[in-house]
Each structure stands twice: as structure tokens, then as C-alpha cells.
Write a protein that holds these residues in place. Structure first.
Motif, PDB file in Angstrom:
ATOM      1  N   LEU A 134       0.866  -1.278  -0.051  1.00  0.00           N
ATOM      2  CA  LEU A 134      -0.011  -0.171   0.006  1.00  0.00           C
ATOM      3  C   LEU A 134       0.749   1.070   0.110  1.00  0.00           C
ATOM      4  CD1 LEU A 134      -2.799   1.569   0.418  1.00  0.00           C
ATOM      5  CD2 LEU A 134      -2.468   1.258   2.919  1.00  0.00           C
ATOM      6  N   LEU A 135       1.976   1.258   0.821  1.00  0.00           N
ATOM      7  CA  LEU A 135       2.788   2.544   0.985  1.00  0.00           C
ATOM      8  C   LEU A 135       3.433   2.609  -0.163  1.00  0.00           C
ATOM      9  CD1 LEU A 135       4.114   1.832   4.533  1.00  0.00           C
ATOM     10  CD2 LEU A 135       2.446   3.471   3.756  1.00  0.00           C
ATOM     11  N   LYS A 136       4.045   1.298  -0.830  1.00  0.00           N
ATOM     12  CA  LYS A 136       4.904   1.825  -2.042  1.00  0.00           C
ATOM     13  C   LYS A 136       3.975   2.200  -3.405  1.00  0.00           C
ATOM     14  CE  LYS A 136       8.567  -1.259  -0.537  1.00  0.00           C
ATOM     15  NZ  LYS A 136       9.024  -2.576  -0.676  1.00  0.00           N
ATOM     16  N   ASP A 141       7.909   7.196   1.028  1.00  0.00           N
ATOM     17  CA  ASP A 141       9.363   6.790   1.193  1.00  0.00           C
ATOM     18  C   ASP A 141       9.755   6.845   2.675  1.00  0.00           C
ATOM     19  OD1 ASP A 141       9.414   9.455   0.777  1.00  0.00           O
ATOM     20  OD2 ASP A 141      10.265   9.362  -1.142  1.00  0.00           O
ATOM     21  N   GLU A 142       8.959   7.581   3.528  1.00  0.00           N
ATOM     22  CA  GLU A 142       9.163   7.730   4.719  1.00  0.00           C
ATOM     23  C   GLU A 142       8.090   7.522   5.696  1.00  0.00           C
ATOM     24  OE1 GLU A 142      11.128  11.165   7.992  1.00  0.00           O
ATOM     25  OE2 GLU A 142      10.878  11.689   5.549  1.00  0.00           O
ATOM     26  N   VAL A 143       8.410   7.049   6.850  1.00  0.00           N
ATOM     27  CA  VAL A 143       7.130   6.439   7.867  1.00  0.00           C
ATOM     28  C   VAL A 143       7.491   7.212   9.269  1.00  0.00           C
ATOM     29  CG1 VAL A 143       6.158   4.511   8.882  1.00  0.00           C
ATOM     30  CG2 VAL A 143       6.644   4.416   6.631  1.00  0.00           C
ATOM     31  N   ASP A 144       6.293   7.654   9.903  1.00  0.00           N
ATOM     32  CA  ASP A 144       6.332   8.107  11.251  1.00  0.00           C
ATOM     33  C   ASP A 144       5.579   7.036  11.983  1.00  0.00           C
ATOM     34  OD1 ASP A 144       8.356  10.448  10.682  1.00  0.00           O
ATOM     35  OD2 ASP A 144       6.350  11.936  11.322  1.00  0.00           O
ATOM     36  N   GLY A 165      12.313  -1.065   3.234  1.00  0.00           N
ATOM     37  CA  GLY A 165      13.076   0.240   2.681  1.00  0.00           C
ATOM     38  C   GLY A 165      12.603   1.648   2.835  1.00  0.00           C
ATOM     39  N   PHE A 166      11.755   1.748   3.889  1.00  0.00           N
ATOM     40  CA  PHE A 166      11.295   3.062   4.050  1.00  0.00           C
ATOM     41  C   PHE A 166      11.982   3.820   5.393  1.00  0.00           C
ATOM     42  CE2 PHE A 166       7.526   0.399   3.355  1.00  0.00           C
ATOM     43  CZ  PHE A 166       7.162   1.131   2.175  1.00  0.00           C
ATOM     44  N   LYS A 167      12.460   5.052   5.062  1.00  0.00           N
ATOM     45  CA  LYS A 167      13.116   5.841   6.264  1.00  0.00           C
ATOM     46  C   LYS A 167      11.999   5.847   7.268  1.00  0.00           C
ATOM     47  CE  LYS A 167      14.716  10.165   7.503  1.00  0.00           C
ATOM     48  NZ  LYS A 167      14.815  11.838   7.056  1.00  0.00           N
ATOM     49  N   GLY A 194      18.396   0.632  12.351  1.00  0.00           N
ATOM     50  CA  GLY A 194      18.359   1.614  11.372  1.00  0.00           C
ATOM     51  C   GLY A 194      17.082   2.487  11.588  1.00  0.00           C
ATOM     52  N   VAL A 195      16.162   2.511  12.828  1.00  0.00           N
ATOM     53  CA  VAL A 195      15.074   3.178  13.142  1.00  0.00           C
ATOM     54  C   VAL A 195      15.871   4.800  13.759  1.00  0.00           C
ATOM     55  CG1 VAL A 195      13.024   3.324  14.617  1.00  0.00           C
ATOM     56  CG2 VAL A 195      13.796   1.158  13.648  1.00  0.00           C
ATOM     57  N   ASN A 196      15.103   5.712  13.344  1.00  0.00           N
ATOM     58  CA  ASN A 196      15.360   6.868  14.068  1.00  0.00           C
ATOM     59  C   ASN A 196      14.414   7.326  14.829  1.00  0.00           C
ATOM     60  OD1 ASN A 196      17.282   7.623  11.924  1.00  0.00           O
ATOM     61  ND2 ASN A 196      15.382   7.711  10.356  1.00  0.00           N
ATOM     62  N   LEU A 197      15.055   7.706  16.009  1.00  0.00           N
ATOM     63  CA  LEU A 197      14.011   8.035  17.384  1.00  0.00           C
ATOM     64  C   LEU A 197      14.131   9.450  17.500  1.00  0.00           C
ATOM     65  CD1 LEU A 197      15.556   5.112  19.725  1.00  0.00           C
ATOM     66  CD2 LEU A 197      13.587   5.080  18.284  1.00  0.00           C
TER      67      LEU A 197
END
Length: 198
Positions: A134-136, A141-144, A165-167, A194-197
Motif C-alpha cells: 500500500l505504501l509503495k 518513502d518515509e514513515v513516522d 526500505g522506508f526511512k 536503522g530506526v530514527n528516534l
């Protein structure tokens, strides 16, 4: 850059009075609603645990106490849970404070009685739930990510988001953990994945 918000399992049973209460869960609601009402997302998805009463992750269906260690290769474990988020019950409903009118899509998980689903991307046995596709398809390309609980469904959703493959960003003010004492260890594990906090 197209961005999506994943609001994970903001359901009554994970709030303070629920069957599987996350400490201080309601503290996240103002931040979650702020994000739900912002205009920076092309898509907002709410995931919803939606278990049959016969679900095999429930301790009651094994004649055992909740939180008894349990593991099998088919996607159950590491522990057995109290009955929670049973289909058509108040505990499975979204918390009334959450502005669910802003959800574009609701993804139900944990519907197969023999397999649990921590991640909104896939069941614990690896079965794809269709979220990545769905996202693709919308060129996201980025997910919160926000929601409950940080150390289970939010964690696994974030890890799978990176794998697809999502930021990937977890908004810390929008999540709480079942075991807050494990927080530092969990943050290191997620950063390593690889997850940003934020």
C-alpha cells in the motif's frame, strides 16, 4: 518526499484501565492527535489488534496464567497474554480521545487464531499484511510511527518498515512501553536496526 503516519494499536485494552495496560499510555494522546491533524502526511494508517476469543496467544486458552513464557515456531510467544482486543468488544475499540476520523485506512491484525501479529507489516509467521505494498503504491518513502506498545507492536512495526526500505522514525512522545525499565536497551536495538528516534 512522501510521508505516512502509522498509528499502532491505540485501543482501549492497551490504556491504563485495559486488559493489557501500558503504563501512562494516555500521556501520548495529545501528541498523537497533533500528528493526526497535521497536513504533512499523504497517508495515515491505524492498525488494530483484532483477535478472535479463541486466539492461541491468550493464556486462558492454554489454562495458564498470563505472562507465562511460551514459544512456538508458528508465530506465538515469547509469552502468553491476558485476553485482549477481542473482536467486537470495547477493549478492541480505539481510545475515544484519539481522532480516528483522520485515519485513511484501518489495518486489522491478529485475526488468525493460531498466529500473533506484533508488526503492522506482517504476522509473526511472516505472512504479509499488505501494508508495504500500500505504501509503495502511493510512493511513500518515509514513515513516522506512534502507538502502543513501544517494546512490542511499535518496535516490530518499525523494524519491518526499515526492512521494507522506508526511512523510519518513531516519535517518542507518541509511544509508551509495557516495560519502561527496558527502554535504554530497546532504543539501542532500534537505532542499530536503522530506526530514527525523534
Amino acid at each position: 518526499m512522501a510521508k505516512a503516519l502509522l498509528a499502532v494499536d491505540l485501543q482501549n485494552d492497551f490504556y491504563e484501565d485495559g486488559a493489557l495496560a501500558v503504563p501512562n499510555a494516555s500521556e501520548i494522546n495529545p501528541r498523537v492527535n497533533e500528528l493526526l491533524e497535521s497536513d504533512k502526511y499523504q497517508l495515515i494508517v491505524g492498525s488494530q489488534d483484532w483477535h478472535p476469543i479463541s486466539h492461541l496467544s491468550f493464556a486462558s486458552n492454554h489454562g495458564k496464567e498470563p505472562f507465562t513464557p511460551y514459544s512456538d515456531e508458528q508465530g506465538l510467544g515469547p509469552v502468553l497474554w491476558p485476553d485482549h482486543c477481542v473482536q467486537q468488544t470495547e477493549g478492541a475499540e480505539f481510545n475515544s480521545e484519539i481522532k480516528t476520523v483522520n485515519f485513511d485506512y484501518i489495518l486489522r491484525k491478529g485475526t488468525d487464531k493460531e498466529v500473533d501479529s506484533y508488526s503492522a507489516f506482517q504476522d509473526n509467521d511472516g505472512t504479509d499484511l499488505g501494508l508495504a505494498g500500500l505504501l509503495k503504491s502511493l510512493e511513500i518513502d518515509e514513515v513516522d510511527i506512534v502507538g502502543l506498545a513501544f517494546d512490542y507492536c511499535v518496535k516490530y512495526t518499525a523494524q519491518d518498515s526499515v526492512k521494507n526500505g522506508f526511512k523510519t522514525n518513531i516519535i517518542l512522545a507518541g509511544t509508551r512501553a509495557v516495560n519502561p525499565e527496558e527502554l535504554q536497551k530497546l532504543k539501542k536495538e532500534l537505532k542499530k536496526a536503522g530506526v530514527n528516534l525523534k
